[in-house]
Design a protein around this motif. Sequence first.
Motif, short mmCIF file in Angstrom:
data_model
loop_
_atom_site.label_atom_id
_atom_site.label_comp_id
_atom_site.label_asym_id
_atom_site.label_seq_id
_atom_site.Cartn_x
_atom_site.Cartn_y
_atom_site.Cartn_z
N TRP A 43 0.86 -1.10 -0.18
CA TRP A 43 0.03 -0.07 0.03
C TRP A 43 1.06 1.12 -0.20
CZ3 TRP A 43 -0.68 4.23 3.07
CH2 TRP A 43 -1.78 5.26 3.12
N ASP A 70 -3.91 -8.70 -0.17
CA ASP A 70 -4.64 -8.20 0.61
C ASP A 70 -5.89 -9.11 1.19
OD1 ASP A 70 -7.29 -6.93 1.36
OD2 ASP A 70 -6.50 -4.98 0.39
N THR A 79 -6.58 -1.85 -1.84
CA THR A 79 -4.91 -1.78 -2.20
C THR A 79 -4.78 -1.67 -3.75
OG1 THR A 79 -4.67 -4.07 -2.06
CG2 THR A 79 -4.38 -2.67 -0.26
#
Length: 360
Positions: free
Chosen positions: A89, A111, A179
Motif C-alpha cells: 500500500w 490483501d 489496495t
Amino acid sequence: MSSNNTSTMYNQTNQTETPVYSDWAKFLEQRFFAEKIIVTFFATFTMVGNTLVLVATWRERSLHQPNKYFIVCLAVADLLVGLFVAPLWVYQNSLNFKSSIHLCRFAVWADTLALTASIYSLTFISFDRYLKISKPLQYKSRMTTSTSLKVIFIIWLISTGISTYAATPQSGSNGILNTGYGFCPVNRNKFKGFYTFVAVTAFFLPTVVILVMYALIFLVVRKRQKMLRNGELGQSCSVLNQRSAFLKDLKAIRMLLVVVGVFILCWSPFFIFNVLHLYFPNIVDWRSRSLNYLRSISITLAVISLLPLLNSLCNPVIYACLDKTYRDAFKNLFQRLMCRTSSRMRAPPLGIELRPPRIR
C-alpha cells in the motif's frame, strides 16, 4: 482503502485553482505523508510481534497444542498483512498511480488472502473455545493435531479461492482494503456485488458466529460456576483436575474475548461505512466547498482505513499481556536471545596460556 475516495475528491477539486483548493491540496499531501509513516510503523511492529508468536510457539513445547495452532494460523495471516499488504500500500501510493498491473494484481491477491484468513481464523477459534468449554472430556479426542491441521488447511483453501477470484479483472475487486484502487482496471458492473459479498462473508457473518459462540460459552461458564459454588461436582481428584482446567480455560477465554473485541472495534467502522457508501453514495458530499467539512471527512476516512491494519498489530500484544503461557514463552525467548548476544560479545583470549615447565 476508504481513503482513496479522497483521491477522487482531490481530482474533482483539481478543476479550478482557488485558495480553498490550494489549502485542501496541501492538507491532502500532509495527510498522505502521515498515513505512510503510520502504515510503515504498523507494518514493522506487526511483523515483529507475529514473528515472535511463531518463534515462541515453535520453541516452547507447552505451546504445541491443537488449539494453539489456530493462533499460529492467525499469526501467519497477520504476518502477511505486515509483510505484504501494508508495504505494498505504501509503495503503490508512492508511485502516484503508475504501478504495474502485475504488482497491482498481487497486492489485491495478498490483501484478500491475508485478511480473509485472519477473520476466518478468529471465527474458528471461537468455535474451538466453545467445544473445549462445553465438552472438555470429549475435546481432546476430537480436536487432535491432525484435526486442527485439516481445519487450518480448509481456512487457507477458502481464503486462497476468494483471493484468487478477487485478483481477476472480472471480479470487480480492488482488494478488501482497496489496495488496488487506481492501479487495477476492474469490472465496475460487479464492483457493488463483490464488496457486498465480502462484507457479508468476511465480516457480518463471521461476527455473528463469533458473538453466538461466546454467548454460548458465557452460558456454559455461568452454569459451571454455579455448580462449582454449590459443590455439585464433588471433591474427587478427577473433579479437582477438571476445576483447575476449567479455571485455566477461563483465563484463555478472557484473552480471546479481548482479541474478538479488538477485531470488532477495528473492522466494524470500515465495513459499515463501505456498505453504506455502496448503497447510499451521497452519504458524503464529495463536492462540498467547505474546507472544514472536507478535512473532517478526510481524517475520518483515514482512521477508518487504518484501523484494520492496527488489528493485525494488536493480537500479539494481547497474547503477551493476557496469556501467561505466551508471556512465559516470550520471556524465555528473550532470555535465550540475551544469553546468545552476551556470549558473542565476550572477547576471545589474546594468546595461548602455556603451563610452566615441570621441575624435576
